[in-house]
Scaffold this motif. Structure first.
Motif, PDB file in Angstrom:
ATOM      1  N   TYR A  31     -32.215   5.297 -13.280  1.00  0.00           N
ATOM      2  CA  TYR A  31     -33.730   5.355 -13.207  1.00  0.00           C
ATOM      3  C   TYR A  31     -33.452   4.288 -14.584  1.00  0.00           C
ATOM      4  CZ  TYR A  31     -38.746   3.509 -14.247  1.00  0.00           C
ATOM      5  OH  TYR A  31     -39.355   2.464 -14.706  1.00  0.00           O
ATOM      6  N   ARG A  32     -32.859   5.089 -15.865  1.00  0.00           N
ATOM      7  CA  ARG A  32     -33.148   4.190 -17.069  1.00  0.00           C
ATOM      8  C   ARG A  32     -31.798   3.804 -16.935  1.00  0.00           C
ATOM      9  NH1 ARG A  32     -33.522   9.426 -19.168  1.00  0.00           N
ATOM     10  NH2 ARG A  32     -31.364   9.666 -19.347  1.00  0.00           N
ATOM     11  N   SER A  33     -31.128   3.832 -16.036  1.00  0.00           N
ATOM     12  CA  SER A  33     -29.962   2.502 -15.965  1.00  0.00           C
ATOM     13  C   SER A  33     -29.850   1.254 -15.086  1.00  0.00           C
ATOM     14  CB  SER A  33     -28.405   2.749 -15.660  1.00  0.00           C
ATOM     15  OG  SER A  33     -27.972   1.900 -15.203  1.00  0.00           O
ATOM     16  N   THR A  34     -30.941   1.515 -14.240  1.00  0.00           N
ATOM     17  CA  THR A  34     -31.522  -0.467 -13.711  1.00  0.00           C
ATOM     18  C   THR A  34     -32.846  -0.889 -14.740  1.00  0.00           C
ATOM     19  OG1 THR A  34     -33.918   0.870 -12.775  1.00  0.00           O
ATOM     20  CG2 THR A  34     -31.737   1.058 -11.793  1.00  0.00           C
ATOM     21  N   LEU A  35     -33.107  -0.244 -15.836  1.00  0.00           N
ATOM     22  CA  LEU A  35     -34.075  -0.494 -17.101  1.00  0.00           C
ATOM     23  C   LEU A  35     -32.750  -1.337 -17.825  1.00  0.00           C
ATOM     24  CD1 LEU A  35     -36.627   1.981 -17.763  1.00  0.00           C
ATOM     25  CD2 LEU A  35     -36.982   0.224 -16.713  1.00  0.00           C
ATOM     26  N   GLU A  36     -32.394  -0.657 -18.371  1.00  0.00           N
ATOM     27  CA  GLU A  36     -31.487  -1.036 -19.239  1.00  0.00           C
ATOM     28  C   GLU A  36     -30.587  -2.386 -18.708  1.00  0.00           C
ATOM     29  OE1 GLU A  36     -28.659   1.548 -19.915  1.00  0.00           O
ATOM     30  OE2 GLU A  36     -29.667   3.029 -20.871  1.00  0.00           O
ATOM     31  N   HIS A  37     -30.409  -2.223 -17.376  1.00  0.00           N
ATOM     32  CA  HIS A  37     -29.450  -3.548 -17.314  1.00  0.00           C
ATOM     33  C   HIS A  37     -30.770  -4.315 -16.175  1.00  0.00           C
ATOM     34  CE1 HIS A  37     -26.405  -0.946 -17.132  1.00  0.00           C
ATOM     35  NE2 HIS A  37     -25.810  -2.202 -16.962  1.00  0.00           N
ATOM     36  N   SER A  38     -31.741  -4.641 -15.897  1.00  0.00           N
ATOM     37  CA  SER A  38     -33.206  -5.327 -15.714  1.00  0.00           C
ATOM     38  C   SER A  38     -32.683  -5.674 -14.161  1.00  0.00           C
ATOM     39  CB  SER A  38     -33.407  -6.664 -16.239  1.00  0.00           C
ATOM     40  OG  SER A  38     -33.439  -5.876 -17.765  1.00  0.00           O
ATOM     41  N   ASP A  39     -32.450  -4.046 -12.842  1.00  0.00           N
ATOM     42  CA  ASP A  39     -31.929  -4.825 -11.879  1.00  0.00           C
ATOM     43  C   ASP A  39     -33.433  -4.060 -11.078  1.00  0.00           C
ATOM     44  OD1 ASP A  39     -30.847  -4.534  -9.666  1.00  0.00           O
ATOM     45  OD2 ASP A  39     -28.796  -4.030 -10.015  1.00  0.00           O
ATOM     46  N   ALA A  40     -34.156  -5.239 -10.365  1.00  0.00           N
ATOM     47  CA  ALA A  40     -35.508  -4.336 -10.067  1.00  0.00           C
ATOM     48  C   ALA A  40     -34.265  -4.216  -8.381  1.00  0.00           C
ATOM     49  CB  ALA A  40     -36.399  -5.703  -9.609  1.00  0.00           C
ATOM     50  N   ARG A  41     -34.080  -5.083  -7.985  1.00  0.00           N
ATOM     51  CA  ARG A  41     -33.206  -4.023  -6.641  1.00  0.00           C
ATOM     52  C   ARG A  41     -32.665  -2.747  -6.803  1.00  0.00           C
ATOM     53  NH1 ARG A  41     -29.730  -8.474  -3.950  1.00  0.00           N
ATOM     54  NH2 ARG A  41     -31.559  -9.496  -3.746  1.00  0.00           N
ATOM     55  N   ALA A  42     -32.419  -2.485  -7.692  1.00  0.00           N
ATOM     56  CA  ALA A  42     -31.915  -0.953  -7.731  1.00  0.00           C
ATOM     57  C   ALA A  42     -33.178   0.131  -7.537  1.00  0.00           C
ATOM     58  CB  ALA A  42     -30.635  -0.613  -8.493  1.00  0.00           C
ATOM     59  N   ARG A  43     -33.976  -0.954  -9.035  1.00  0.00           N
ATOM     60  CA  ARG A  43     -34.980  -0.029  -9.315  1.00  0.00           C
ATOM     61  C   ARG A  43     -35.918   0.470  -7.791  1.00  0.00           C
ATOM     62  NH1 ARG A  43     -35.295  -1.636 -14.005  1.00  0.00           N
ATOM     63  NH2 ARG A  43     -36.696  -3.544 -12.913  1.00  0.00           N
ATOM     64  N   GLN A  44     -36.365  -0.907  -7.096  1.00  0.00           N
ATOM     65  CA  GLN A  44     -36.412  -0.197  -5.965  1.00  0.00           C
ATOM     66  C   GLN A  44     -36.217   0.823  -5.117  1.00  0.00           C
ATOM     67  OE1 GLN A  44     -39.541  -2.081  -5.498  1.00  0.00           O
ATOM     68  NE2 GLN A  44     -40.048  -0.786  -3.292  1.00  0.00           N
ATOM     69  N   ALA A  45     -34.805   0.378  -4.809  1.00  0.00           N
ATOM     70  CA  ALA A  45     -34.172   1.144  -4.171  1.00  0.00           C
ATOM     71  C   ALA A  45     -34.200   2.677  -4.447  1.00  0.00           C
ATOM     72  CB  ALA A  45     -32.409   0.950  -3.959  1.00  0.00           C
ATOM     73  N   LEU A  46     -34.595   2.587  -5.979  1.00  0.00           N
ATOM     74  CA  LEU A  46     -34.095   4.934  -5.750  1.00  0.00           C
ATOM     75  C   LEU A  46     -35.732   4.577  -5.513  1.00  0.00           C
ATOM     76  CD1 LEU A  46     -32.727   4.063 -10.177  1.00  0.00           C
ATOM     77  CD2 LEU A  46     -32.158   5.738  -8.318  1.00  0.00           C
ATOM     78  N   PHE A  47     -36.535   4.269  -5.703  1.00  0.00           N
ATOM     79  CA  PHE A  47     -38.627   4.172  -5.573  1.00  0.00           C
ATOM     80  C   PHE A  47     -38.755   5.007  -3.868  1.00  0.00           C
ATOM     81  CE2 PHE A  47     -39.990   1.584  -9.290  1.00  0.00           C
ATOM     82  CZ  PHE A  47     -40.025   2.459  -9.865  1.00  0.00           C
ATOM     83  N   LYS A  48     -37.213   3.902  -3.366  1.00  0.00           N
ATOM     84  CA  LYS A  48     -37.280   4.511  -1.840  1.00  0.00           C
ATOM     85  C   LYS A  48     -36.729   5.531  -1.592  1.00  0.00           C
ATOM     86  CE  LYS A  48     -37.378  -0.064  -0.302  1.00  0.00           C
ATOM     87  NZ  LYS A  48     -37.166  -0.744   0.345  1.00  0.00           N
ATOM     88  N   GLU A  49     -35.626   6.010  -2.575  1.00  0.00           N
ATOM     89  CA  GLU A  49     -35.167   6.775  -1.820  1.00  0.00           C
ATOM     90  C   GLU A  49     -35.366   8.339  -2.720  1.00  0.00           C
ATOM     91  OE1 GLU A  49     -31.062   8.591  -4.159  1.00  0.00           O
ATOM     92  OE2 GLU A  49     -31.256   7.545  -4.808  1.00  0.00           O
ATOM     93  N   ALA A  50     -36.287   8.470  -4.441  1.00  0.00           N
ATOM     94  CA  ALA A  50     -36.980   9.172  -4.064  1.00  0.00           C
ATOM     95  C   ALA A  50     -38.494   9.722  -3.413  1.00  0.00           C
ATOM     96  CB  ALA A  50     -38.182   8.178  -5.684  1.00  0.00           C
ATOM     97  N   VAL A  51     -38.767   8.338  -1.829  1.00  0.00           N
ATOM     98  CA  VAL A  51     -39.624   8.925  -1.220  1.00  0.00           C
ATOM     99  C   VAL A  51     -39.700   9.700  -0.412  1.00  0.00           C
ATOM    100  CG1 VAL A  51     -40.895   7.912   0.570  1.00  0.00           C
ATOM    101  CG2 VAL A  51     -41.303   6.872  -1.575  1.00  0.00           C
ATOM    102  N   TYR A  52     -37.461   9.045   0.237  1.00  0.00           N
ATOM    103  CA  TYR A  52     -37.188   9.876   0.986  1.00  0.00           C
ATOM    104  C   TYR A  52     -36.507  11.658   0.493  1.00  0.00           C
ATOM    105  CZ  TYR A  52     -33.491  11.569   3.481  1.00  0.00           C
ATOM    106  OH  TYR A  52     -32.475  12.261   5.089  1.00  0.00           O
ATOM    107  N   LEU A  53     -36.846  11.948  -0.296  1.00  0.00           N
ATOM    108  CA  LEU A  53     -37.043  12.993  -1.145  1.00  0.00           C
ATOM    109  C   LEU A  53     -37.710  13.887  -1.729  1.00  0.00           C
ATOM    110  CD1 LEU A  53     -33.393  11.916  -3.806  1.00  0.00           C
ATOM    111  CD2 LEU A  53     -33.520  13.269  -1.688  1.00  0.00           C
ATOM    112  N   GLY A  54     -38.938  12.926  -1.253  1.00  0.00           N
ATOM    113  CA  GLY A  54     -39.822  13.740  -1.333  1.00  0.00           C
ATOM    114  C   GLY A  54     -40.587  14.509  -3.039  1.00  0.00           C
ATOM    115  N   ILE A  55     -39.715  13.432  -3.757  1.00  0.00           N
ATOM    116  CA  ILE A  55     -39.873  12.972  -4.856  1.00  0.00           C
ATOM    117  C   ILE A  55     -41.373  12.174  -5.846  1.00  0.00           C
ATOM    118  CG2 ILE A  55     -39.211  13.260  -7.619  1.00  0.00           C
ATOM    119  CD1 ILE A  55     -36.338  13.987  -6.400  1.00  0.00           C
TER     120      ILE A  55
END
Length: 64
Positions: A31-55
């Protein structure tokens, strides 16, 4: 140790807690890396992954 109890190192809850913590730490680093690189698409993918993992996102994105 009572009969039927697993040894502490292999107790399912302890293993699950350690695994979950490792997942949260991985999400936090990425997540920190997505912020550093202003990568909204990767950030959204992390949120989806977290939901899948129940986090919950608050567990890894707080303060971000």
């Amino acid at each position: 140790m009572a009969t039927g109890d697993a040894p502490p190192a292999t107790h399912p809850n302890r293993m699950g807690d350690a695994r979950r913590q490792a997942l949260v730490e991985s999400l936090r680093r990425r997540y920190r890396s997505t912020l550093e690189h202003s990568d909204a698409r990767a950030r959204q993918a992390l949120f989806k992954e977290a939901v899948y993992l129940g986090i919950q996102p608050e567990e890894f994105a707080a303060g971000g």
